[in-house]
Motif scaffolding. Structure first.
Motif, PDB file in Angstrom:
ATOM      1  N   PRO A 215       7.820  -4.674 -18.619  1.00 52.05           N
ATOM      2  CA  PRO A 215       7.293  -5.932 -18.067  1.00 52.05           C
ATOM      3  C   PRO A 215       6.904  -6.936 -19.147  1.00 52.05           C
ATOM      4  O   PRO A 215       7.039  -8.150 -18.945  1.00 52.05           O
ATOM      5  CB  PRO A 215       6.066  -5.481 -17.266  1.00 52.05           C
ATOM      6  N   ALA A 216       6.464  -6.438 -20.295  1.00 49.55           N
ATOM      7  CA  ALA A 216       6.086  -7.345 -21.377  1.00 49.55           C
ATOM      8  C   ALA A 216       7.309  -8.085 -21.921  1.00 49.55           C
ATOM      9  O   ALA A 216       7.239  -9.278 -22.258  1.00 49.55           O
ATOM     10  CB  ALA A 216       5.396  -6.564 -22.500  1.00 49.55           C
ATOM     11  N   ALA A 217       8.437  -7.387 -22.007  1.00 50.29           N
ATOM     12  CA  ALA A 217       9.671  -8.022 -22.482  1.00 50.29           C
ATOM     13  C   ALA A 217      10.148  -9.077 -21.493  1.00 50.29           C
ATOM     14  O   ALA A 217      10.613 -10.155 -21.885  1.00 50.29           O
ATOM     15  CB  ALA A 217      10.750  -6.966 -22.695  1.00 50.29           C
ATOM     16  N   LEU A 218      10.042  -8.780 -20.212  1.00 49.95           N
ATOM     17  CA  LEU A 218      10.420  -9.749 -19.185  1.00 49.95           C
ATOM     18  C   LEU A 218       9.548 -10.991 -19.263  1.00 49.95           C
ATOM     19  O   LEU A 218      10.044 -12.123 -19.221  1.00 49.95           O
ATOM     20  CB  LEU A 218      10.304  -9.105 -17.802  1.00 49.95           C
ATOM     21  N   GLU A 219       8.258 -10.790 -19.399  1.00 49.28           N
ATOM     22  CA  GLU A 219       7.337 -11.925 -19.474  1.00 49.28           C
ATOM     23  C   GLU A 219       7.600 -12.765 -20.715  1.00 49.28           C
ATOM     24  O   GLU A 219       7.554 -14.010 -20.664  1.00 49.28           O
ATOM     25  CB  GLU A 219       5.898 -11.428 -19.447  1.00 49.28           C
ATOM     26  N   ALA A 220       7.904 -12.113 -21.821  1.00 46.54           N
ATOM     27  CA  ALA A 220       8.187 -12.842 -23.063  1.00 46.54           C
ATOM     28  C   ALA A 220       9.438 -13.703 -22.916  1.00 46.54           C
ATOM     29  O   ALA A 220       9.472 -14.861 -23.359  1.00 46.54           O
ATOM     30  CB  ALA A 220       8.343 -11.860 -24.220  1.00 46.54           C
ATOM     31  N   SER A 221      10.482 -13.152 -22.284  1.00 48.52           N
ATOM     32  CA  SER A 221      11.719 -13.911 -22.074  1.00 48.52           C
ATOM     33  C   SER A 221      11.474 -15.072 -21.114  1.00 48.52           C
ATOM     34  O   SER A 221      11.993 -16.177 -21.312  1.00 48.52           O
ATOM     35  CB  SER A 221      12.806 -12.994 -21.514  1.00 48.52           C
ATOM     36  N   ARG A 222      10.684 -14.835 -20.086  1.00 51.36           N
ATOM     37  CA  ARG A 222      10.366 -15.895 -19.126  1.00 51.36           C
ATOM     38  C   ARG A 222       9.609 -17.024 -19.824  1.00 51.36           C
ATOM     39  O   ARG A 222       9.916 -18.210 -19.629  1.00 51.36           O
ATOM     40  CB  ARG A 222       9.537 -15.321 -17.980  1.00 51.36           C
ATOM     41  N   GLU A 223       8.625 -16.668 -20.640  1.00 53.30           N
ATOM     42  CA  GLU A 223       7.846 -17.679 -21.345  1.00 53.30           C
ATOM     43  C   GLU A 223       8.723 -18.496 -22.290  1.00 53.30           C
ATOM     44  O   GLU A 223       8.547 -19.706 -22.434  1.00 53.30           O
ATOM     45  CB  GLU A 223       6.713 -17.001 -22.130  1.00 53.30           C
ATOM     46  N   GLU A 224       9.681 -17.830 -22.911  1.00 55.18           N
ATOM     47  CA  GLU A 224      10.581 -18.521 -23.839  1.00 55.18           C
ATOM     48  C   GLU A 224      11.424 -19.570 -23.096  1.00 55.18           C
ATOM     49  O   GLU A 224      11.616 -20.688 -23.580  1.00 55.18           O
ATOM     50  CB  GLU A 224      11.491 -17.502 -24.529  1.00 55.18           C
ATOM     51  N   LEU A 225      11.896 -19.217 -21.909  1.00 59.52           N
ATOM     52  CA  LEU A 225      12.682 -20.162 -21.118  1.00 59.52           C
ATOM     53  C   LEU A 225      11.830 -21.326 -20.623  1.00 59.52           C
ATOM     54  O   LEU A 225      12.270 -22.482 -20.623  1.00 59.52           O
ATOM     55  CB  LEU A 225      13.323 -19.443 -19.937  1.00 59.52           C
ATOM     56  N   ILE A 226      10.615 -21.038 -20.212  1.00 64.15           N
ATOM     57  CA  ILE A 226       9.722 -22.108 -19.747  1.00 64.15           C
ATOM     58  C   ILE A 226       9.425 -23.076 -20.879  1.00 64.15           C
ATOM     59  O   ILE A 226       9.401 -24.302 -20.692  1.00 64.15           O
ATOM     60  CB  ILE A 226       8.432 -21.502 -19.168  1.00 64.15           C
TER      61      ILE A 226
END
Length: 486
Positions: A56-67
């Motif tokens: 989940p941390a990797a998913l959140e990091a990728s999401r934050e990068e896109l935002i």
């Protein structure tokens, strides 16, 4: 890997906000370190991407990068963007894309342009080098599903689109649509995808007087490429064209909007209007015209919001047919993906056992040499390994069919310490290396020689005259040809 998507659509936001978010959308995928495909249309901005792991941390990091990337390209406050996007993960993201491609999530249900936009978004990502093998398969399958909906259901047979609905609205407002368009003068602003669709729709309605203008100077090329019975406008011809126009369609999506005062001046609109009414259709997500155009006397403004509200509802039977096709395609895709994951796990397990076997056999050979006894031991051990792997292989496929591949992969990690890596389809990054003469087999050289006998001197193949093409021939193949001829 974990598939996820960031979704902002007409269903949740006004189109003005979607348009602001979409500004600079083409640059988003290329500015991040995760595989991503951007789908930006007149009523949605969606980004499909892969996180580096299922953590989940990797998913959140990728999401934050896109935002962060969207905030930078759009100029919108980051917190606003973070609260604007919905995040869909794995199966939900797959299902949503398939529904989008089939037109089930559009402002005009069943619209036909969206499938082409899904296909183009993948092509753009491939050209930019931002796509992965998994995302490629996802978008290709979504495109095939959209074709199936079009071919197998009543939803696809209606052929509705944002453009067609907007033209229907304009025709209804001006009276008999069919008769109106046959005698109408239309000015089309823009040369993009919606402009192409608008041009085709106008010709289908029998419009004989179509003028195309582009601020970028591409109007002449745009008309020529489509073989359309339209004319390209130059800047100095714009005033005359606007004055004669019954309909002006804007779909350029440029940074500059045409103001009400400019329409008044160019179209010759006085305090009481003009001799004939004017319909302005604004199909640009970022708007080609300012809202005040609607206040001009004798002018009707049709926007994407108008189209969304006026879009006809589909019958429940048509929708149900389309949903069944999409649901079946989603399930088939997810099952195949589970099976691919199971195959990856099987390969990892076999590779592990093979490496253990090879290491042990190397010890045997060092101690006993390459004797018949050593070969017999190796043969027996390999047979035992194959038997031992049979049940785990069968079980992996059974669990995949049940949707439990993750349980199997986790068991391999817990028991053997194996990391199951997904296998991407290999992509050629460098051009094929040219082979040297000594790298060809005698059979290949003989085949070349036989082919060269049929080709005129200086030619490339039997179907072209000498001099049309030239290729450097292998000297050894030429010698074989001469030897065969003599």
């Amino acid at each position: 890997m974990t598939l996820f998507s960031l979704v902002a659509t007409h269903a949740d936001l006004d189109l003005e906000t979607v348009g602001i978010l979409s500004s600079g959308a083409a640059d988003v995928a290329g500015s991040v370190d995760v595989p991503a495909v951007t789908l930006a249309t007149c009523n949605r901005l969606e980004i499909y991407a892969e996180a580096s792991s299922d953590d989940p941390a990797a998913l959140e990091a990728s999401r934050e990068e896109l935002i962060d990337a969207v905030a930078e390209t759009s100029g919108v406050d980051r917190d606003t963007i973070a609260s604007t996007f919905r995040t869909l993960v794995e199966d939900d993201a797959v299902s949503h894309l398939f529904q989008v491609g089939a037109g089930l999530d559009s402002a005009v249900i069943g619209e036909r342009e969206i499938a082409g936009q899904v296909r183009k978004s993948l092509a753009d990502a491939q050209n930019a080098g931002t796509v992965s093998g998994h995302l490629t398969r996802l978008f290709e399958t979504a495109t095939r599903t959209a074709k199936d909906v079009g071919a197998r259901t009543a939803l696809g047979s209606r052929g509705r689109s944002i453009v067609s609905v907007s033209l229907d609205i304009a025709g209804d407002m001006r009276g008999d649509g069919a008769a109106f368009y046959r005698d109408a003068c239309v000015v089309l602003i823009g040369t993009g995808a919606y402009a192409g669709t608008s041009l085709a729709q106008l010709q289908e309605r029998g419009v004989r007087d179509i003028a195309v203008f582009s601020g970028s100077g591409r109007a002449e090329q745009f008309v020529a490429e489509r073989g359309a019975a339209a004319r390209a406008l130059k800047m100095e011809e714009l005033s005359e064209a606007f004055s004669a126009a019954d309909v002006i369609i804007g779909c350029s999506g440029g940074n500059r909007q045409i103001t009400a005062q400019e329409i008044r001046t160019l179209a010759g609109i006085g305090p009481e209007g003009r001799e004939k009414d004017l319909t302005v259709i604004d199909l640009a997500l970022s708007h080609d015209f300012t809202p005040e155009v609607a206040d001009l006397p004798g002018v009707e403004l049709i926007t994407l919001e108008s189209v969304k509200m006026a879009a006809p509802a589909e019958t429940e039977d048509s929708l149900e047919q389309a949903r069944e096709v999409v649901d079946a395609a989603v399930q088939e895709y997810l099952t195949e993906r589970q099976q691919r994951s199971a195959d990856d796990a099987i390969v990892a397990l076999r590779r592990h056992t093979q490496s253990v076997l090879d290491a042990e056999m190397e010890k045997v050979r060092k101690q006993h040499g390459c004797t018949a006894a050593a070969e017999e031991v190796e043969f027996a051990v390999r047979r035992i390994v194959r038997k031992l792997l049979h049940t785990p292989t069968v079980r992996a496929r059974e669990l995949a069919a049940e949707g439990r591949t993750e349980d199997y992969v986790q068991a391999l990690q817990d028991i053997f310490g194996l990391e199951v890596e997904p296998r991407e389809r290999p992509e050629r990054e460098q051009p094929a290396k040219r082979r040297r003469a000594e790298e060809f087999t005698p059979a290949e050289l003989a085949q070349m020689a036989a082919h060269l006998q049929k080709v005129p001197d200086g030619g490339f193949c039997p179907h072209h005259r000498p001099g049309e093409f030239a290729v450097e021939r292998l000297e050894v193949a030429q010698r074989l040809t001469q030897a065969q001829a003599s």
